[in-house]
Every structure is written in C-alpha cells, then in structure tokens.
Scaffold this motif. Sequence first.
Motif, PDB file in Angstrom:
ATOM      1  N   MET A   1       0.837  -1.198   0.000  1.00  0.00           N
ATOM      2  CA  MET A   1       0.000   0.000   0.000  1.00  0.00           C
ATOM      3  C   MET A   1       0.874   1.250   0.000  1.00  0.00           C
ATOM      4  O   MET A   1       1.832   1.345   0.763  1.00  0.00           O
ATOM      5  N   ASN A   2       0.550   2.204  -0.859  1.00  0.00           N
ATOM      6  CA  ASN A   2       1.263   3.474  -0.902  1.00  0.00           C
ATOM      7  C   ASN A   2       0.617   4.412   0.118  1.00  0.00           C
ATOM      8  O   ASN A   2      -0.410   5.039  -0.144  1.00  0.00           O
ATOM      9  N   HIS A   3       1.232   4.522   1.299  1.00  0.00           N
ATOM     10  CA  HIS A   3       0.633   5.304   2.378  1.00  0.00           C
ATOM     11  C   HIS A   3       0.548   6.787   2.027  1.00  0.00           C
ATOM     12  O   HIS A   3      -0.418   7.464   2.378  1.00  0.00           O
ATOM     13  N   GLN A   4       1.579   7.293   1.343  1.00  0.00           N
ATOM     14  CA  GLN A   4       1.590   8.715   0.995  1.00  0.00           C
ATOM     15  C   GLN A   4       0.454   9.059   0.037  1.00  0.00           C
ATOM     16  O   GLN A   4      -0.243  10.062   0.206  1.00  0.00           O
ATOM     17  N   LYS A   5       0.255   8.197  -0.956  1.00  0.00           N
ATOM     18  CA  LYS A   5      -0.815   8.427  -1.927  1.00  0.00           C
ATOM     19  C   LYS A   5      -2.183   8.334  -1.260  1.00  0.00           C
ATOM     20  O   LYS A   5      -3.078   9.137  -1.532  1.00  0.00           O
ATOM     21  N   LEU A   6      -2.347   7.337  -0.371  1.00  0.00           N
ATOM     22  CA  LEU A   6      -3.614   7.183   0.334  1.00  0.00           C
ATOM     23  C   LEU A   6      -3.882   8.406   1.206  1.00  0.00           C
ATOM     24  O   LEU A   6      -5.012   8.905   1.272  1.00  0.00           O
ATOM     25  N   ALA A   7      -2.845   8.900   1.878  1.00  0.00           N
ATOM     26  CA  ALA A   7      -3.000  10.078   2.733  1.00  0.00           C
ATOM     27  C   ALA A   7      -3.469  11.275   1.921  1.00  0.00           C
ATOM     28  O   ALA A   7      -4.365  12.019   2.345  1.00  0.00           O
ATOM     29  N   GLN A   8      -2.873  11.475   0.742  1.00  0.00           N
ATOM     30  CA  GLN A   8      -3.260  12.602  -0.096  1.00  0.00           C
ATOM     31  C   GLN A   8      -4.697  12.472  -0.583  1.00  0.00           C
ATOM     32  O   GLN A   8      -5.453  13.452  -0.613  1.00  0.00           O
ATOM     33  N   ASN A   9      -5.088  11.233  -0.946  1.00  0.00           N
ATOM     34  CA  ASN A   9      -6.475  11.002  -1.376  1.00  0.00           C
ATOM     35  C   ASN A   9      -7.462  11.327  -0.269  1.00  0.00           C
ATOM     36  O   ASN A   9      -8.525  11.903  -0.511  1.00  0.00           O
ATOM     37  N   ILE A  10      -7.104  10.936   0.948  1.00  0.00           N
ATOM     38  CA  ILE A  10      -7.997  11.188   2.081  1.00  0.00           C
ATOM     39  C   ILE A  10      -8.155  12.686   2.318  1.00  0.00           C
ATOM     40  O   ILE A  10      -9.272  13.193   2.497  1.00  0.00           O
ATOM     41  N   VAL A  11      -7.037  13.408   2.321  1.00  0.00           N
ATOM     42  CA  VAL A  11      -7.099  14.857   2.532  1.00  0.00           C
ATOM     43  C   VAL A  11      -7.939  15.521   1.446  1.00  0.00           C
ATOM     44  O   VAL A  11      -8.786  16.376   1.731  1.00  0.00           O
ATOM     45  N   ASP A  12      -7.729  15.104   0.196  1.00  0.00           N
ATOM     46  CA  ASP A  12      -8.488  15.687  -0.916  1.00  0.00           C
ATOM     47  C   ASP A  12      -9.988  15.472  -0.754  1.00  0.00           C
ATOM     48  O   ASP A  12     -10.792  16.369  -1.027  1.00  0.00           O
ATOM     49  N   HIS A  13     -10.361  14.275  -0.291  1.00  0.00           N
ATOM     50  CA  HIS A  13     -11.783  13.924  -0.264  1.00  0.00           C
ATOM     51  C   HIS A  13     -12.470  14.225   1.067  1.00  0.00           C
ATOM     52  O   HIS A  13     -13.667  13.954   1.215  1.00  0.00           O
TER      53      HIS A  13
ATOM     54  N   VAL B   1     -12.371   7.980   9.329  1.00  0.00           N
ATOM     55  CA  VAL B   1     -11.958   7.166   8.190  1.00  0.00           C
ATOM     56  C   VAL B   1     -11.234   5.945   8.747  1.00  0.00           C
ATOM     57  O   VAL B   1     -10.161   6.061   9.340  1.00  0.00           O
ATOM     58  N   VAL B   2     -11.837   4.776   8.578  1.00  0.00           N
ATOM     59  CA  VAL B   2     -11.281   3.536   9.123  1.00  0.00           C
ATOM     60  C   VAL B   2     -10.262   2.975   8.132  1.00  0.00           C
ATOM     61  O   VAL B   2     -10.618   2.567   7.028  1.00  0.00           O
ATOM     62  N   VAL B   3      -8.988   2.963   8.545  1.00  0.00           N
ATOM     63  CA  VAL B   3      -7.901   2.514   7.684  1.00  0.00           C
ATOM     64  C   VAL B   3      -7.407   1.130   8.083  1.00  0.00           C
ATOM     65  O   VAL B   3      -7.004   0.329   7.249  1.00  0.00           O
ATOM     66  N   GLY B   4      -7.457   0.830   9.380  1.00  0.00           N
ATOM     67  CA  GLY B   4      -6.944  -0.455   9.842  1.00  0.00           C
ATOM     68  C   GLY B   4      -5.576  -0.320  10.462  1.00  0.00           C
ATOM     69  O   GLY B   4      -5.224   0.731  11.019  1.00  0.00           O
ATOM     70  N   ASN B   5      -4.766  -1.364  10.357  1.00  0.00           N
ATOM     71  CA  ASN B   5      -3.475  -1.392  11.039  1.00  0.00           C
ATOM     72  C   ASN B   5      -2.469  -0.380  10.514  1.00  0.00           C
ATOM     73  O   ASN B   5      -1.476  -0.086  11.177  1.00  0.00           O
TER      74      ASN B   5
ATOM     75  N   THR C   1     -16.754   8.342  -2.149  1.00  0.00           N
ATOM     76  CA  THR C   1     -15.491   8.117  -2.858  1.00  0.00           C
ATOM     77  C   THR C   1     -14.447   7.521  -1.928  1.00  0.00           C
ATOM     78  O   THR C   1     -13.692   6.628  -2.319  1.00  0.00           O
ATOM     79  N   LEU C   2     -14.407   8.007  -0.704  1.00  0.00           N
ATOM     80  CA  LEU C   2     -13.439   7.470   0.257  1.00  0.00           C
ATOM     81  C   LEU C   2     -13.686   5.986   0.510  1.00  0.00           C
ATOM     82  O   LEU C   2     -12.750   5.195   0.576  1.00  0.00           O
ATOM     83  N   GLU C   3     -14.948   5.593   0.678  1.00  0.00           N
ATOM     84  CA  GLU C   3     -15.260   4.189   0.932  1.00  0.00           C
ATOM     85  C   GLU C   3     -14.907   3.300  -0.254  1.00  0.00           C
ATOM     86  O   GLU C   3     -14.673   2.108  -0.089  1.00  0.00           O
ATOM     87  N   ASN C   4     -14.843   3.884  -1.434  1.00  0.00           N
ATOM     88  CA  ASN C   4     -14.481   3.128  -2.626  1.00  0.00           C
ATOM     89  C   ASN C   4     -12.991   3.210  -2.943  1.00  0.00           C
ATOM     90  O   ASN C   4     -12.570   2.815  -4.020  1.00  0.00           O
ATOM     91  N   THR C   5     -12.214   3.696  -1.991  1.00  0.00           N
ATOM     92  CA  THR C   5     -10.770   3.830  -2.176  1.00  0.00           C
ATOM     93  C   THR C   5     -10.059   2.658  -1.525  1.00  0.00           C
ATOM     94  O   THR C   5     -10.325   2.320  -0.366  1.00  0.00           O
TER      95      THR C   5
END
Length: 645
Positions: free
Chosen positions: A1-13, A63-67, A44-48
Amino acid sequence: MNHQKLAQNIVDHVGGRNNIQSLTHCATRLRFVLNDNRKADAKTLENTAGILKVVESGGQFQVVVGNDVSEVYKHIVAEGEFDGTASSEGDVKEKKGIRAAIFGLISGSLTPLIPVFAGAGLVKALLIVLEQAGWIAVDSGTYAILAAAGNSIFYFLPILLGITIAKVLNVNSYMAAAIGAALMEPNFTALTAAGSTTHFLGIPVSLMNYASSVFPMFIAVSIYAVLERFLKKIMHKNVQLFAVPFFSLIIMVPLTAMLIGPFGQYVGQWIGDIVNFLINSNSVIAGIILGGTWSFLVLLGLHWATVPIIMGNLSAGGDLIVPLAATSVAASMGIGLGVFLKTKDKDLKALSGSAFLSAILSGVTEPILYGIILRYRKTLIYLVVAGAIGGGLMGYLGVKLIVFNFFINVFTLPAQSPMLFYIIGILTAIAGGALCVVLFGYESKKTDQGAEGTELQKKQNKQSESENNQQAIPGSSTEKMERGAAGMDTSGMMECMITSPLEGTVIPLHEVEDVVFSSESMGRGAAIIPSKGQLVSPVDGLVSVTMKSAHAIAVTSDEGVEILMHIGIDTVRLKGQYFTQKVQQGDRVRVGEVLIEFDMDRIQKEGFKLTTPIVVTNSDQFRVITPLLSQGKVAVKEGLLSVRS
C-alpha cells in the motif's frame, strides 16, 4: 500500500486541508473534526483501496484505515505543513448539534490518550500478576518504580486531558495543562489533608481529590476556550503574549477550584451513579443489553464516551461496565474464528485468521467488524446473540474491572476480578460467536453492490434463468451440461480454466481500488493492468451481459461459470467513449475472440485507471476458485483462474 498516496487522497476527499479543523487517530481510525462535513466525499473514500469504512458520528468524520493508520496519519501531518491540529483559515464552520459537539469533544480528547491508557493498564496488570505470584514485594523499590509507570497517566490525568481537550477546541494547550496542573500542585493538594474546605478571598471552597478526574477538566477547558478568545478580541496584540496567560490563570484556577471542579466531580458521580444503578438493579439484564449492543457503539466510535464513567467507577472501587461490554468484543472475536474455521476461500481465511489473532492479542476488533461482520451481515445476528448470552452470564457472575484497561485481550485478564469468572464469560461469548458461524454459515444474499454492479448482476441472473428454462438445443451449452460433456469427469466434478482476457500484469483482486470488487462483493477472481487495449473471451461460451457504455462485459462458459470483466475503475463515467464493442449479447464466442477494443492512452488522459477486475460472479456455486497466476506478467489465453465444483 502506498501510504503517501492514500493520505493525499484522504485529505483531498475530506474537503482539503483548509476544511480540517483537527485530526487524531486511534488503533484503526483517522478521526477528523471538519469545518464542514458536507465538503467531504464519504462515498469516494469508501471506494478507495486501503479504506475499510467511513463513519460520521459524534461530531467526527472517521476514516477507518486499519493497522496502517499510524503510517497514513504521519503522511497527512507531513503533507502541506498540516500539523494535525490546526484549523482552516477563513472557513465557516458547519454548525453541529449539541450532542454531536459533546461526543466529538469527549472522543477527540480521549482518543490520543488511549494508547497510554492501554500501556499503563498492562503495567498495572503485570504488577497484579507479579504480586499474586509472590515474585515481587509491594514495599520494594522495583514495585514502586513500576507502580509509578502504571499510575502516572491516571494520577496526572487532568494535566494530560487539558492538552488534548485544548487541541480539539483550538486553544493554547499548555495553558490548559497549567490549569490541570494547578489542581495537582502540592500546596493545593496538601489542603485536603487539613480538612474538606478552605477559603479564597473569604469565599468557601470545597476541597476534592482531582487525581484521575475527567469531567472537571472538560468543563474548565471549555470555559477557558471561550475566555481565551474573548481576551484576544479585547486586548492589543502587543500585550497578548503575557496578558492573556496572566488573566487566564488568575481567573480560571480559582474558578475551577471553587465552582467548576466540585461541580464536575458531582456531575461525573451522578452519571456514574445512574449507570451503576441500572447495572446493580439487575446485572443480568444489564449484561444482556450491553453485551448485545456494545459493538454497535464501537462501529459508531461512541464507545470512548463511556471512559469518564468507567474512570469514576474505578475510583469508587471497581467498574461493572467493561466486563459486561467485553462479551460483545469477544463475540466478534468468535465470529472471526468461526469464519476462519468455516471458509474454504484462502483470502477470507487469511483475513479472518489474522483479524482473530490481532483481536485476541491487542483487543482491536475493527478488522473483524468492518472486514467480516458488515460484509456478511448475517453475522450481525450472531454478534448480538453471543454477546448478550456472554453479557448475561458475566452479570450473573458479578465480574468487576479493578484497574483501568479499555482493551479486551489476553494480557488484560488480571485487570478483572474474579479473573476465572471473567474468562468463563469471555470464552462463552467467543464460543457462541464461532458456533453460530460454523453451524449456520456466514453468507447470505449479496448486499448492494452499487448501481453499476447491481445492474450487471441482474442482467446475468436474468440470462442464467433464461438459459435454465430453455430446452436443450443440440450444440448449446445447456445440452452439453446436461450430458456432462463440458469439463465434467466421471465422478461428477467440474473443472473450468479461465484464461487471461488481456495482455498485461496480474494483481490480486483485493488490491483493486474499487471496494465493490476488492471486497469480493461481486465474486472471487483476479485483476489485470492491461498493456494492450484489447479484451478477448477467456472461455468458450455465450456473451451473457453487455453494457451500453461498452466498458464491461460478461461471458458464461460452457461449464456454467459466469465471468464478468470490467475495464478500468469508474470508467462507466466515460459513457462509451474510447470503447468499441465487437460482439452482442447472446453471441457465441471462443477463447481468444475479441470482445472489446479500447483506447488506453485516451482513457488514461481522462484520469481513469485501467485496472481490470475479472471475477466469477456466481462464485458461491463452486467449491474452489484458484488463481493460477497471483501476480506478474500475463499473456492473452494464458491460464488465469481454475474453477472447480
């Protein structure tokens, strides 16, 4: 998992950095307080990929991400000079209800302290074990040092709470900590040894022990937040540096000692008394209710709001809430174990096994709740039943929490008394959850899969019914299946090999950035990132589903395997642009025959990803679906999946 990309997506959405008022995280969730929740795109977040669930509750956007939550949190804090607590500038905050604001304040303030609570609670539990085993003396220096490590967070809780509450309210956290520290200052605490009252400017002050107290600080810092903003408004900026702290301390410390502190203590005691009265009136019924419903509070993220009551109960000698609620947590563990024992699917077995092990060791059950229970909603019934039975038994046995620990795991067993009775109650709930799954199964009818997925599924079901109702036509797939000539051996077992419909790179289905496919709601299978814009038939069979947008198609093999191929993520929005369909519904096709051609470059320039899920939509009809290639390069007509009945 690309944590940086996921973080940016979350902030955007969540509406961008300027919409974030504050951010904390717990064991599995990013907990945002947003200026305007309407700017967040929960769907959109739930579909990420990488996000298990989005929950709006208690004034928070969770936003539930998990471990991986801590890693994602670090990247969010690092991006764009976001410090994790700052609010936006100039944005108008969305008005929230009083209840949502209160829950948001409580949850947001206590969440950052939960890891410390858990660690200190384990230290205190360890001391109990060492003392009872006779391995350490209570009057030894070793015991005193370890006790200091376990007691520090609880004794100085007003100071630490001052910091976290102030961050939620966006005021000076060090000033808030100073207010809490004043209640713990030795000269002030020494007054309690001399009597129950003292005087300030001739006004009587009721003296109390504020160690481990919670409610007084919530009230004090909330009032301080109003005072700080008022002082900054009326004072010149040149004097604010020293004048605001001076007047804040000289007003807030006496006010807290005289009025807020005693009032907060009494409020906490009243609430605790009401809850405890309900439990003490009939602990069995209370256990049934708490044990059956606690996990729903966890799903909404509201369970932290009970911490102040629990802390008050502990200061009075023991808490009944945690042992009763623990059975709901144990029931979810049992469901995870039951699915692990029941399922034949390798991916689900890996998920349920790791989630159960994590829950047993750490007490974190969100992976089971979001990854299994909400996915297979039949298990919600098991969760309520097993938790209620365990809770009723726990209430009957009269178990109490004697040192604080909010996590239910093997390491916190000594925190409960009698420990043996607690273990009996927990094992009952685990066994109940596991047995329900093993005896009655965990799957039910597929849940909603989104408009697009539902439409495809309906079309396939209609086509399947039509094929089943028609008479056997010579040479048709129906006739072949009836006479057992299509992949059927003499023992009655069927095997079908699904070849690759694309040239490209194979990835596991769970990595697809579309929750409908990654969650296997549509069925099991694999995904391919194409390197050539041509989709071919993976089997000999009939075209059973086509779409006007031409971005997806389904083929039913001669063996009855229904295969859906969905080119790209969310490409339905292109409305057929850049896709050319070469066949029609009902056409007979052979392996390798071209079904759809698509312009890869133009689709990607439009901002769409070409990751293509290939799933068996009637997976539940087959015993084994095995990936022949889990990852790496793949050529057209090369083996991709093996399906056996």
